[in-house]
Write a protein that holds these residues in place. Structure first.
Motif, PDB file in Angstrom:
ATOM      1  N   ARG A 101      39.401  42.570  31.119  1.00 14.52           N
ATOM      2  CA  ARG A 101      38.813  42.836  32.430  1.00 14.52           C
ATOM      3  C   ARG A 101      39.918  43.064  33.446  1.00 14.52           C
ATOM      4  O   ARG A 101      40.924  42.365  33.458  1.00 14.52           O
ATOM      5  CB  ARG A 101      37.927  41.691  32.874  1.00 14.52           C
ATOM      6  CG  ARG A 101      36.695  41.540  32.019  1.00 14.52           C
ATOM      7  CD  ARG A 101      35.670  40.675  32.710  1.00 14.52           C
ATOM      8  NE  ARG A 101      34.474  40.573  31.904  1.00 14.52           N
ATOM      9  CZ  ARG A 101      33.397  41.325  32.090  1.00 14.52           C
ATOM     10  NH1 ARG A 101      33.377  42.213  33.048  1.00 14.52           N
ATOM     11  NH2 ARG A 101      32.343  41.177  31.335  1.00 14.52           N
ATOM     12  N   LEU A 102      39.695  44.044  34.280  1.00 13.17           N
ATOM     13  CA  LEU A 102      40.631  44.316  35.355  1.00 13.17           C
ATOM     14  C   LEU A 102      40.354  43.366  36.518  1.00 13.17           C
ATOM     15  O   LEU A 102      39.395  42.600  36.499  1.00 13.17           O
ATOM     16  CB  LEU A 102      40.497  45.770  35.793  1.00 13.17           C
ATOM     17  CG  LEU A 102      40.778  46.805  34.701  1.00 13.17           C
ATOM     18  CD1 LEU A 102      40.536  48.213  35.229  1.00 13.17           C
ATOM     19  CD2 LEU A 102      42.201  46.680  34.188  1.00 13.17           C
ATOM     20  N   GLN A 103      41.185  43.387  37.539  1.00 13.48           N
ATOM     21  CA  GLN A 103      41.036  42.484  38.676  1.00 13.48           C
ATOM     22  C   GLN A 103      39.699  42.650  39.382  1.00 13.48           C
ATOM     23  O   GLN A 103      39.160  41.691  39.927  1.00 13.48           O
ATOM     24  CB  GLN A 103      42.177  42.710  39.665  1.00 13.48           C
ATOM     25  CG  GLN A 103      43.550  42.297  39.137  1.00 13.48           C
ATOM     26  CD  GLN A 103      43.660  40.804  38.944  1.00 13.48           C
ATOM     27  OE1 GLN A 103      42.959  40.017  39.567  1.00 13.48           O
ATOM     28  NE2 GLN A 103      44.547  40.397  38.063  1.00 13.48           N
ATOM     29  N   ASP A 104      39.152  43.872  39.391  1.00 15.37           N
ATOM     30  CA  ASP A 104      37.870  44.085  40.085  1.00 15.37           C
ATOM     31  C   ASP A 104      36.661  43.728  39.209  1.00 15.37           C
ATOM     32  O   ASP A 104      35.525  43.875  39.630  1.00 15.37           O
ATOM     33  CB  ASP A 104      37.755  45.520  40.577  1.00 15.37           C
ATOM     34  CG  ASP A 104      37.788  46.539  39.444  1.00 15.37           C
ATOM     35  OD1 ASP A 104      37.965  46.133  38.286  1.00 15.37           O
ATOM     36  OD2 ASP A 104      37.625  47.729  39.741  1.00 15.37           O
ATOM     37  N   GLY A 105      36.886  43.244  37.973  1.00 17.65           N
ATOM     38  CA  GLY A 105      35.800  42.825  37.119  1.00 17.65           C
ATOM     39  C   GLY A 105      35.328  43.876  36.128  1.00 17.65           C
ATOM     40  O   GLY A 105      34.481  43.586  35.281  1.00 17.65           O
ATOM     41  N   THR A 106      35.830  45.095  36.218  1.00 14.75           N
ATOM     42  CA  THR A 106      35.415  46.125  35.278  1.00 14.75           C
ATOM     43  C   THR A 106      36.092  45.899  33.930  1.00 14.75           C
ATOM     44  O   THR A 106      37.167  45.310  33.838  1.00 14.75           O
ATOM     45  CB  THR A 106      35.781  47.543  35.799  1.00 14.75           C
ATOM     46  OG1 THR A 106      37.176  47.604  36.012  1.00 14.75           O
ATOM     47  CG2 THR A 106      35.043  47.859  37.083  1.00 14.75           C
ATOM     48  N   ILE A 107      35.438  46.370  32.881  1.00 19.81           N
ATOM     49  CA  ILE A 107      35.958  46.192  31.525  1.00 19.81           C
ATOM     50  C   ILE A 107      36.871  47.353  31.190  1.00 19.81           C
ATOM     51  O   ILE A 107      36.521  48.516  31.356  1.00 19.81           O
ATOM     52  CB  ILE A 107      34.798  46.091  30.507  1.00 19.81           C
ATOM     53  CG1 ILE A 107      33.949  44.853  30.805  1.00 19.81           C
ATOM     54  CG2 ILE A 107      35.345  46.012  29.082  1.00 19.81           C
ATOM     55  CD1 ILE A 107      32.742  44.711  29.930  1.00 19.81           C
ATOM     56  N   HIS A 108      38.050  47.022  30.714  1.00 21.01           N
ATOM     57  CA  HIS A 108      39.057  48.019  30.338  1.00 21.01           C
ATOM     58  C   HIS A 108      39.018  48.214  28.823  1.00 21.01           C
ATOM     59  O   HIS A 108      38.858  47.260  28.071  1.00 21.01           O
ATOM     60  CB  HIS A 108      40.441  47.522  30.773  1.00 21.01           C
ATOM     61  CG  HIS A 108      41.526  48.516  30.518  1.00 21.01           C
ATOM     62  ND1 HIS A 108      42.311  48.442  29.401  1.00 21.01           N
ATOM     63  CD2 HIS A 108      41.938  49.579  31.223  1.00 21.01           C
ATOM     64  CE1 HIS A 108      43.185  49.439  29.429  1.00 21.01           C
ATOM     65  NE2 HIS A 108      42.980  50.149  30.536  1.00 21.01           N
ATOM     66  N   ASP A 109      39.137  49.444  28.358  1.00 21.56           N
ATOM     67  CA  ASP A 109      39.131  49.720  26.930  1.00 21.56           C
ATOM     68  C   ASP A 109      40.427  49.247  26.316  1.00 21.56           C
ATOM     69  O   ASP A 109      41.507  49.690  26.681  1.00 21.56           O
ATOM     70  CB  ASP A 109      38.961  51.225  26.710  1.00 21.56           C
ATOM     71  CG  ASP A 109      38.812  51.580  25.251  1.00 21.56           C
ATOM     72  OD1 ASP A 109      38.515  50.683  24.435  1.00 21.56           O
ATOM     73  OD2 ASP A 109      38.987  52.764  24.923  1.00 21.56           O
TER      74      ASP A 109
END
Length: 67
Positions: free
Chosen positions: A58-66
């Motif tokens: 997860r990135l800092q903004d909460g989105t999931i990174h591949d």
């Protein structure tokens, strides 16, 4: 599922233990099909269930990174 069942029946003739498995993050229908196939073959190898851990990046903004 039918070709896989035929393959398992062929393997049973040579006393080869078979099992179907898959990750827990697939659809519930896929998991139900895998469980159904596993229960329908008589030469399934018995292994106790062990919960697995699937990491998520997860990135800092909460989105999931591949990953």
């Amino acid at each position: 599922m039918s070709p896989l069942r035929k393959l398992f029946d062929f393997a049973a003739q040579y006393q080869i233990k078979s099992a179907i498995h898959g990750p827990e993050d697939i659809s519930p229908v896929g998991m139900a099909a895998a469980i159904h196939l596993g229960l329908s073959i008589h030469n399934a190898s018995a292994h106790p269930y062990e919960p697995s851990y699937l990491p998520l990046n997860r990135l800092q903004d909460g989105t999931i990174h591949d990953w």
